[in-house]
Scaffold this motif. Sequence first.
Motif, PDB file in Angstrom:
ATOM      1  N   LEU A 231       0.849  -1.185   0.000  1.00  0.00           N
ATOM      2  CA  LEU A 231       0.000   0.000   0.000  1.00  0.00           C
ATOM      3  C   LEU A 231       0.886   1.237   0.000  1.00  0.00           C
ATOM      4  N   LYS A 232       0.576   2.147  -0.897  1.00  0.00           N
ATOM      5  CA  LYS A 232       1.299   3.417  -0.960  1.00  0.00           C
ATOM      6  C   LYS A 232       0.337   4.544  -0.618  1.00  0.00           C
ATOM      7  N   ALA A 233       0.809   5.453   0.218  1.00  0.00           N
ATOM      8  CA  ALA A 233      -0.030   6.573   0.620  1.00  0.00           C
ATOM      9  C   ALA A 233       0.822   7.823   0.793  1.00  0.00           C
ATOM     10  N   SER A 234       0.175   8.970   0.699  1.00  0.00           N
ATOM     11  CA  SER A 234       0.856  10.244   0.930  1.00  0.00           C
ATOM     12  C   SER A 234      -0.160  11.221   1.489  1.00  0.00           C
ATOM     13  N   GLY A 235       0.351  12.381   1.931  1.00  0.00           N
ATOM     14  CA  GLY A 235      -0.576  13.405   2.383  1.00  0.00           C
ATOM     15  C   GLY A 235      -0.120  14.154   3.612  1.00  0.00           C
ATOM     16  N   ALA A 236      -1.067  14.464   4.469  1.00  0.00           N
ATOM     17  CA  ALA A 236      -0.882  15.374   5.597  1.00  0.00           C
ATOM     18  C   ALA A 236       0.350  15.043   6.434  1.00  0.00           C
ATOM     19  N   SER A 237       1.120  16.077   6.761  1.00  0.00           N
ATOM     20  CA  SER A 237       2.242  15.891   7.685  1.00  0.00           C
ATOM     21  C   SER A 237       1.783  15.986   9.138  1.00  0.00           C
TER      22      SER A 237
ATOM     23  N   LEU B 288      -1.883   7.869  -8.028  1.00  0.00           N
ATOM     24  CA  LEU B 288      -0.496   7.551  -7.703  1.00  0.00           C
ATOM     25  C   LEU B 288      -0.357   6.870  -6.348  1.00  0.00           C
ATOM     26  N   VAL B 289      -1.375   6.991  -5.500  1.00  0.00           N
ATOM     27  CA  VAL B 289      -1.355   6.376  -4.176  1.00  0.00           C
ATOM     28  C   VAL B 289      -2.677   5.656  -3.942  1.00  0.00           C
ATOM     29  N   ASP B 290      -2.666   4.727  -3.006  1.00  0.00           N
ATOM     30  CA  ASP B 290      -3.864   3.942  -2.709  1.00  0.00           C
ATOM     31  C   ASP B 290      -4.808   4.662  -1.764  1.00  0.00           C
ATOM     32  N   PHE B 291      -4.272   5.486  -0.905  1.00  0.00           N
ATOM     33  CA  PHE B 291      -5.092   6.347  -0.059  1.00  0.00           C
ATOM     34  C   PHE B 291      -4.269   7.572   0.305  1.00  0.00           C
ATOM     35  N   ALA B 292      -4.927   8.590   0.839  1.00  0.00           N
ATOM     36  CA  ALA B 292      -4.230   9.836   1.166  1.00  0.00           C
ATOM     37  C   ALA B 292      -4.674  10.348   2.520  1.00  0.00           C
ATOM     38  N   GLY B 293      -3.758  11.000   3.220  1.00  0.00           N
ATOM     39  CA  GLY B 293      -4.071  11.669   4.476  1.00  0.00           C
ATOM     40  C   GLY B 293      -4.370  13.128   4.213  1.00  0.00           C
ATOM     41  N   THR B 294      -5.402  13.640   4.848  1.00  0.00           N
ATOM     42  CA  THR B 294      -5.720  15.054   4.682  1.00  0.00           C
ATOM     43  C   THR B 294      -6.365  15.606   5.953  1.00  0.00           C
ATOM     44  N   ASP B 295      -5.992  16.820   6.294  1.00  0.00           N
ATOM     45  CA  ASP B 295      -6.597  17.517   7.423  1.00  0.00           C
ATOM     46  C   ASP B 295      -7.696  18.458   6.960  1.00  0.00           C
ATOM     47  N   SER B 296      -7.837  18.612   5.651  1.00  0.00           N
ATOM     48  CA  SER B 296      -8.859  19.494   5.092  1.00  0.00           C
ATOM     49  C   SER B 296      -9.752  18.685   4.160  1.00  0.00           C
ATOM     50  N   LEU B 297     -10.950  19.195   3.926  1.00  0.00           N
ATOM     51  CA  LEU B 297     -11.888  18.483   3.075  1.00  0.00           C
ATOM     52  C   LEU B 297     -11.536  18.663   1.599  1.00  0.00           C
ATOM     53  N   VAL B 298     -12.002  17.733   0.806  1.00  0.00           N
ATOM     54  CA  VAL B 298     -11.710  17.739  -0.635  1.00  0.00           C
ATOM     55  C   VAL B 298     -12.540  18.821  -1.319  1.00  0.00           C
ATOM     56  N   LYS B 299     -11.872  19.610  -2.151  1.00  0.00           N
ATOM     57  CA  LYS B 299     -12.543  20.640  -2.940  1.00  0.00           C
ATOM     58  C   LYS B 299     -12.535  20.237  -4.413  1.00  0.00           C
ATOM     59  N   ASP B 300     -13.359  20.892  -5.200  1.00  0.00           N
ATOM     60  CA  ASP B 300     -13.440  20.585  -6.636  1.00  0.00           C
ATOM     61  C   ASP B 300     -12.098  20.759  -7.323  1.00  0.00           C
ATOM     62  N   THR B 301     -11.284  21.678  -6.809  1.00  0.00           N
ATOM     63  CA  THR B 301      -9.998  21.980  -7.452  1.00  0.00           C
ATOM     64  C   THR B 301      -8.889  21.014  -7.049  1.00  0.00           C
ATOM     65  N   ASP B 302      -9.182  20.046  -6.180  1.00  0.00           N
ATOM     66  CA  ASP B 302      -8.140  19.118  -5.712  1.00  0.00           C
ATOM     67  C   ASP B 302      -7.880  17.966  -6.677  1.00  0.00           C
ATOM     68  N   GLY B 303      -8.737  17.813  -7.697  1.00  0.00           N
ATOM     69  CA  GLY B 303      -8.515  16.760  -8.680  1.00  0.00           C
ATOM     70  C   GLY B 303      -9.045  15.398  -8.272  1.00  0.00           C
ATOM     71  N   VAL B 304      -9.917  15.359  -7.263  1.00  0.00           N
ATOM     72  CA  VAL B 304     -10.532  14.107  -6.826  1.00  0.00           C
ATOM     73  C   VAL B 304     -12.005  14.150  -7.218  1.00  0.00           C
ATOM     74  N   ALA B 305     -12.436  13.192  -8.013  1.00  0.00           N
ATOM     75  CA  ALA B 305     -13.798  13.202  -8.543  1.00  0.00           C
ATOM     76  C   ALA B 305     -14.822  13.032  -7.423  1.00  0.00           C
ATOM     77  N   ALA B 306     -15.860  13.842  -7.463  1.00  0.00           N
ATOM     78  CA  ALA B 306     -16.938  13.739  -6.483  1.00  0.00           C
ATOM     79  C   ALA B 306     -17.561  12.347  -6.548  1.00  0.00           C
ATOM     80  N   GLY B 307     -17.814  11.763  -5.381  1.00  0.00           N
ATOM     81  CA  GLY B 307     -18.430  10.448  -5.317  1.00  0.00           C
ATOM     82  C   GLY B 307     -17.465   9.287  -5.455  1.00  0.00           C
ATOM     83  N   SER B 308     -16.181   9.589  -5.682  1.00  0.00           N
ATOM     84  CA  SER B 308     -15.190   8.519  -5.899  1.00  0.00           C
ATOM     85  C   SER B 308     -14.436   8.152  -4.622  1.00  0.00           C
ATOM     86  N   PHE B 309     -14.735   8.832  -3.516  1.00  0.00           N
ATOM     87  CA  PHE B 309     -13.934   8.649  -2.300  1.00  0.00           C
ATOM     88  C   PHE B 309     -14.812   8.673  -1.061  1.00  0.00           C
ATOM     89  N   LEU B 310     -14.230   8.198   0.035  1.00  0.00           N
ATOM     90  CA  LEU B 310     -14.862   8.227   1.349  1.00  0.00           C
ATOM     91  C   LEU B 310     -13.899   8.854   2.357  1.00  0.00           C
TER      92      LEU B 310
END
Length: 367
Positions: free
Chosen positions: A58-64, A104-126
């Motif tokens: 599993l590869k992941a990236s995101g929030a520090s 590029l990764v299997d999951f991502a860490g984030t401290d902020s919510l996904v916005k339209d400009t983040d490149g993540v399709a709506a409805g494709s994530f949890l």
Amino acid sequence: MHPDREAYLVNRNVLSRRVLAGVALAALALTGCGSNGNSSEPGGSGGDGAYADLSGELKASGASFPDAYYQEVVEAFKGEASNVTVTYNATGSGTGKKQFGEGLVDFAGTDSLVKDTDGVAAGSFLYVPTVAAPITVSYNLQGVDKLQLSPETLAKIFQTDIKTWDDAAIKADNPGVELPNTPITVAHRSDGSGTTSNFTKYLDAAAAGTWKLGSGDTVAWPASTQGGEKNTGVAQIVKQTNGAVGYVDLSDAKATGLKFAAIKNKDGQFVEPSLEGTTAGLEGAEVAEDLSYNPLNAAGATAYPITAPTFIIVKTSYGDAAKAELVKGFLTYLLNDGQELAEEVDFAPLPASLKEKALAQVEKIQG
């Protein structure tokens, strides 16, 4: 990982991790194959062999911000699933969301919510909530070991309306404290950051009418301020500069040996960042249907007001049953056994009700 943090975490947590592992093994030996009411399959609390059959990468990236916690969980998970390799690269929330959207990764860490400009399709994530922690206002001011700041004063400092530490507004927050006329150096994140998003969202809410820079993973900081990459970068600026102030997660602030201010909360009390104050902040947070929640500026006399959530975002469907089982297995471990590691690295575990909702969210992942 910065050497300061690495040494701090190694010294403090290796022994505790071994103790936890020993306790877990002893518990397994005592319970044998008996049930405690939870499933031994990934999706329950785990048990003897619950993760042993998993294999893969599993590869992941995101929030520090939650990196110290995720690294602890990854290390502990190796003992339960020796055929699984999990890597988490603390790139910052913005880059993590972008890489997740690009596949590029299997999951991502984030401290902020996904916005339209983040490149993540709506409805494709949890969203899967994991832990929470305070964002400290860390400072370096010779001769001043205790500091109190109201939201309005904090806003003026970070947008550079206040330029020296002996400003009347800071004095008003700190009666009886001798403050020097040292110039203030504001340190902030230079990369897209969920920590920045939560810190500026807090100022937007708590200092409405005073804070002028808006909120987001990035904001237009004044030119006189200094940017550092990741929480560790901000921590280093503060550590190396007399008169500096910056926002840093509690784990990195402690690892770097920083002092941090008590912040005036919604109930008018000055509260220092702590896990107890974080837990108090979580208790008043309203959880949305998608499991996003906002504990910032929560009510409560003991609540620390800059309490930040953090999430892992996963795909609703991976198109690969084995990959989906790996993701579900790792997150199930994180939400069960992994929660016991949270306080060791200065993070607050999820309240029981939110943990159960997060486990149910993991079960929605499709192959």
